[in-house]
Write a protein that holds these residues in place. Sequence first.
Motif: not given
Length: 177
Positions: A50-58
């Motif tokens: 995830p991008f910093p501050g986010r919780d979604t990976a790909a």
Amino acid sequence: MKHIFLAASALTLIACGNASHTHDEASSDPVMNQHADKGIEVSAAYVMPPFPGRDTAAGFFEITNHGPDDRLISASSPISDAVEIHTHSDDGGVMKMRRIDGVDIAQGETLVFRPGSYHLMMFGAVIPEDAEDVALTLTYENAQPVTLIVPIGEPETASEGSHDKMHGSHGEHGSGH
């Protein structure tokens, strides 16, 4: 950590390899099972954190079907609350991402899961700071599910050495999944 990755990859390949290979063949050269003449081969897999501050990976990878027609119907990972299969579509000149229930993989076909195309969205992802790889399980309509240990982060190059380490495959299996 790389030794764990290689050992887990070898075990995945041995456990899911083509049933026509003997145990001795599979354990002496697990790479051989990556190109089984029947079954689904997964390669070039990686997870973007995830991008910093986010919780979604790909999740991204390639699937080549050496066996009968099949369908990828779901994915899961212990780092994520929910994993969905997504694609992009052009809606009046605007690219939109949307969830799909699965993707057909015809015999002899290779599907590439990459940014701007098919990909996995991994919601509620929590990846430990020191983690170098994560488990990713792909579930098919007919073939047995396979769990891969894939690196975190985009591969530096598409060199054959790194490509070979990211393979997972399994032989032909009966339906019922």
